[in-house]
Design a protein around this motif. Sequence first.
Motif, PDB file in Angstrom:
ATOM      1  N   ALA A 102       1.049  10.490  26.258  1.00  0.00           N
ATOM      2  CA  ALA A 102      -0.019  11.359  25.774  1.00  0.00           C
ATOM      3  C   ALA A 102       0.475  12.265  24.656  1.00  0.00           C
ATOM      4  CB  ALA A 102      -0.570  12.192  26.927  1.00  0.00           C
ATOM      5  N   GLY A 103       1.741  12.686  24.737  1.00  0.00           N
ATOM      6  CA  GLY A 103       2.305  13.550  23.704  1.00  0.00           C
ATOM      7  C   GLY A 103       2.388  12.878  22.352  1.00  0.00           C
ATOM      8  N   SER A 104       2.397  11.555  22.336  1.00  0.00           N
ATOM      9  CA  SER A 104       2.422  10.822  21.075  1.00  0.00           C
ATOM     10  C   SER A 104       1.028  10.335  20.672  1.00  0.00           C
ATOM     11  CB  SER A 104       3.390   9.637  21.157  1.00  0.00           C
ATOM     12  OG  SER A 104       3.005   8.733  22.172  1.00  0.00           O
ATOM     13  N   GLY A 105      -0.003  10.861  21.339  1.00  0.00           N
ATOM     14  CA  GLY A 105      -1.376  10.542  20.956  1.00  0.00           C
ATOM     15  C   GLY A 105      -1.914   9.244  21.505  1.00  0.00           C
ATOM     16  N   LYS A 106      -1.182   8.610  22.405  1.00  0.00           N
ATOM     17  CA  LYS A 106      -1.619   7.327  22.956  1.00  0.00           C
ATOM     18  C   LYS A 106      -2.664   7.514  24.051  1.00  0.00           C
ATOM     19  CE  LYS A 106       1.457   4.787  20.645  1.00  0.00           C
ATOM     20  NZ  LYS A 106       1.098   3.719  19.709  1.00  0.00           N
ATOM     21  N   MET A 107      -3.489   6.491  24.250  1.00  0.00           N
ATOM     22  CA  MET A 107      -4.441   6.467  25.360  1.00  0.00           C
ATOM     23  C   MET A 107      -3.716   5.937  26.589  1.00  0.00           C
ATOM     24  SD  MET A 107      -7.922   4.983  23.540  1.00  0.00           S
ATOM     25  CE  MET A 107      -8.676   4.632  25.125  1.00  0.00           C
ATOM     26  N   VAL A 108      -3.267   6.841  27.447  1.00  0.00           N
ATOM     27  CA  VAL A 108      -2.474   6.443  28.611  1.00  0.00           C
ATOM     28  C   VAL A 108      -3.117   6.953  29.888  1.00  0.00           C
ATOM     29  CG1 VAL A 108      -0.276   6.190  27.421  1.00  0.00           C
ATOM     30  CG2 VAL A 108      -0.967   8.442  28.228  1.00  0.00           C
ATOM     31  N   MET A 109      -2.807   6.276  30.993  1.00  0.00           N
ATOM     32  CA  MET A 109      -3.457   6.588  32.256  1.00  0.00           C
ATOM     33  C   MET A 109      -2.548   6.297  33.433  1.00  0.00           C
ATOM     34  SD  MET A 109      -6.059   3.326  32.627  1.00  0.00           S
ATOM     35  CE  MET A 109      -6.612   3.796  34.270  1.00  0.00           C
ATOM     36  N   THR A 110      -2.945   6.786  34.586  1.00  0.00           N
ATOM     37  CA  THR A 110      -2.275   6.494  35.840  1.00  0.00           C
ATOM     38  C   THR A 110      -3.326   6.441  36.926  1.00  0.00           C
ATOM     39  OG1 THR A 110      -0.461   7.122  37.327  1.00  0.00           O
ATOM     40  CG2 THR A 110      -1.831   8.902  36.474  1.00  0.00           C
ATOM     41  N   SER A 111      -2.971   5.888  38.070  1.00  0.00           N
ATOM     42  CA  SER A 111      -3.867   5.919  39.222  1.00  0.00           C
ATOM     43  C   SER A 111      -3.035   6.058  40.480  1.00  0.00           C
ATOM     44  CB  SER A 111      -4.729   4.646  39.299  1.00  0.00           C
ATOM     45  OG  SER A 111      -3.931   3.509  39.569  1.00  0.00           O
ATOM     46  N   SER A 112      -3.667   6.602  41.506  1.00  0.00           N
ATOM     47  CA  SER A 112      -2.981   6.787  42.784  1.00  0.00           C
ATOM     48  C   SER A 112      -4.027   7.089  43.840  1.00  0.00           C
ATOM     49  CB  SER A 112      -1.941   7.913  42.683  1.00  0.00           C
ATOM     50  OG  SER A 112      -1.086   7.897  43.813  1.00  0.00           O
ATOM     51  N   SER A 113      -3.557   7.431  45.038  1.00  0.00           N
ATOM     52  CA  SER A 113      -4.422   7.897  46.098  1.00  0.00           C
ATOM     53  C   SER A 113      -3.844   9.196  46.643  1.00  0.00           C
ATOM     54  CB  SER A 113      -4.547   6.845  47.201  1.00  0.00           C
ATOM     55  OG  SER A 113      -5.485   7.255  48.180  1.00  0.00           O
ATOM     56  N   ALA A 167      -0.023  21.695  28.126  1.00  0.00           N
ATOM     57  CA  ALA A 167       0.315  21.202  26.791  1.00  0.00           C
ATOM     58  C   ALA A 167      -0.911  20.670  26.056  1.00  0.00           C
ATOM     59  CB  ALA A 167       1.377  20.109  26.889  1.00  0.00           C
ATOM     60  N   GLU A 168      -2.065  20.701  26.716  1.00  0.00           N
ATOM     61  CA  GLU A 168      -3.329  20.218  26.159  1.00  0.00           C
ATOM     62  C   GLU A 168      -3.225  18.763  25.698  1.00  0.00           C
ATOM     63  OE1 GLU A 168      -6.064  23.366  24.328  1.00  0.00           O
ATOM     64  OE2 GLU A 168      -4.080  23.946  23.581  1.00  0.00           O
ATOM     65  N   TRP A 178      -2.060  16.721  16.052  1.00  0.00           N
ATOM     66  CA  TRP A 178      -1.179  17.543  16.883  1.00  0.00           C
ATOM     67  C   TRP A 178      -0.060  16.735  17.543  1.00  0.00           C
ATOM     68  CZ3 TRP A 178      -1.519  15.039  21.429  1.00  0.00           C
ATOM     69  CH2 TRP A 178      -2.699  14.340  21.686  1.00  0.00           C
ATOM     70  N   ALA A 179      -0.165  15.408  17.522  1.00  0.00           N
ATOM     71  CA  ALA A 179       0.715  14.558  18.329  1.00  0.00           C
ATOM     72  C   ALA A 179       2.110  14.425  17.723  1.00  0.00           C
ATOM     73  CB  ALA A 179       0.089  13.172  18.495  1.00  0.00           C
ATOM     74  N   ALA A 180       3.063  14.088  18.576  1.00  0.00           N
ATOM     75  CA  ALA A 180       4.443  13.836  18.149  1.00  0.00           C
ATOM     76  C   ALA A 180       4.549  12.375  17.719  1.00  0.00           C
ATOM     77  CB  ALA A 180       5.422  14.147  19.275  1.00  0.00           C
ATOM     78  N   THR A 181       4.204  12.128  16.462  1.00  0.00           N
ATOM     79  CA  THR A 181       4.174  10.757  15.930  1.00  0.00           C
ATOM     80  C   THR A 181       5.245  10.531  14.868  1.00  0.00           C
ATOM     81  OG1 THR A 181       2.442  11.520  14.406  1.00  0.00           O
ATOM     82  CG2 THR A 181       1.711  10.390  16.396  1.00  0.00           C
ATOM     83  N   GLY A 182       6.167  11.467  14.735  1.00  0.00           N
ATOM     84  CA  GLY A 182       7.186  11.361  13.690  1.00  0.00           C
ATOM     85  C   GLY A 182       6.905  12.369  12.601  1.00  0.00           C
ATOM     86  N   ASN A 241       5.447  18.886  14.951  1.00  0.00           N
ATOM     87  CA  ASN A 241       4.577  19.075  16.116  1.00  0.00           C
ATOM     88  C   ASN A 241       5.443  19.230  17.357  1.00  0.00           C
ATOM     89  OD1 ASN A 241       2.189  18.911  14.684  1.00  0.00           O
ATOM     90  ND2 ASN A 241       1.945  16.706  15.003  1.00  0.00           N
ATOM     91  N   ILE A 242       5.210  20.280  18.109  1.00  0.00           N
ATOM     92  CA  ILE A 242       5.982  20.537  19.323  1.00  0.00           C
ATOM     93  C   ILE A 242       5.042  20.436  20.521  1.00  0.00           C
ATOM     94  CG2 ILE A 242       7.388  22.213  20.583  1.00  0.00           C
ATOM     95  CD1 ILE A 242       8.193  23.388  17.859  1.00  0.00           C
ATOM     96  N   ILE A 243       5.372  19.563  21.450  1.00  0.00           N
ATOM     97  CA  ILE A 243       4.570  19.382  22.663  1.00  0.00           C
ATOM     98  C   ILE A 243       5.254  20.144  23.791  1.00  0.00           C
ATOM     99  CG2 ILE A 243       3.580  17.739  24.295  1.00  0.00           C
ATOM    100  CD1 ILE A 243       2.454  17.477  21.457  1.00  0.00           C
ATOM    101  N   THR A 244       4.604  21.192  24.274  1.00  0.00           N
ATOM    102  CA  THR A 244       5.193  21.995  25.353  1.00  0.00           C
ATOM    103  C   THR A 244       4.104  22.793  26.048  1.00  0.00           C
ATOM    104  OG1 THR A 244       6.851  23.692  25.897  1.00  0.00           O
ATOM    105  CG2 THR A 244       5.674  23.948  23.810  1.00  0.00           C
ATOM    106  N   SER A 245       4.368  23.187  27.286  1.00  0.00           N
ATOM    107  CA  SER A 245       3.478  24.117  27.989  1.00  0.00           C
ATOM    108  C   SER A 245       4.187  25.444  28.230  1.00  0.00           C
ATOM    109  CB  SER A 245       3.030  23.520  29.335  1.00  0.00           C
ATOM    110  OG  SER A 245       4.153  23.241  30.156  1.00  0.00           O
ATOM    111  N   LEU A 246       5.379  25.597  27.640  1.00  0.00           N
ATOM    112  CA  LEU A 246       6.186  26.798  27.829  1.00  0.00           C
ATOM    113  C   LEU A 246       5.866  27.845  26.770  1.00  0.00           C
ATOM    114  CD1 LEU A 246       8.615  28.283  29.180  1.00  0.00           C
ATOM    115  CD2 LEU A 246      10.073  27.134  27.494  1.00  0.00           C
TER     116      LEU A 246
END
Length: 249
Positions: free
Chosen positions: A71-82, A99-100, A203-207, A215-220
């Motif tokens: 997600a930090g590189s702007g990709k459409m990514v996902m996960t699933s669980s229970s 980190a939005e 905003w993404a970290a794409t180089g 671009n800095i990806i952080t929640s700090l």
Amino acid sequence: MAEEVVLMKGNEAIAHAAIRCGADGYFGYPITPQSEVLETLAELKPWETTGMVVLQAESEVAAINMVYGGAGSGKMVMTSSSSPGVSLKQEGISYLAGAELPCLIVNVMRGGPGLGTIQPSQADYFQTVKGGGHGDYKLIALAPASVQEMADFVALGFELAFKYRNPAIILADGVIGQMMEKVVLPAQKPRRTEAEIIEQCPWAATGKAKDRKPNIITSLELKPEAMEINNLRFQAKYREIEENEVRFE
């Protein structure tokens, strides 16, 4: 063009819809009653057709942090669980919200508390709508009532996640995940090119490019006054989502 109608489980519909909406990656770990999401993706082998990455991580914690990276590189990514697996992901989900970063999470709920049962439940409602992890954050929650909505909400979840730069969650349950219904599958969309990602996600970290700051990806945020500004901005965003996107009956 004729509609493509098939009979499948809700979990299978999630997997098919993920490929067809142009997702870049799925990172997950097996847990009943949602394991068919990962199993279906592994069977369909989208890395050979669309280039979508599918990876069974070593744990739920690893999976959500892989989502953070993608997600930090702007990709459409996902996960699933229970349910218990989603609890393990909560720290990572809070980091994603802080980190939005847009992403899609799927929770096919089972009974609890604790290890509980593998039987269906809807007991994670409060966890989902109140955020779940630490801090004052909220998720964009989509609650499907049918297998068709399991398929429809994948693209919608990604759309809203990127619109507001916020994690979205499909809050399903074991019944919808396991039952079979007729589903109209969406048409296949191409994955976005690197140029499209850079244009859509400045905003993404794409180089690092010559014409912009890093671009800095952080929640700090170590400055308390800056953290307060962040939180006020987050709450304003959540109010905007609530005003514009609530669509329940």
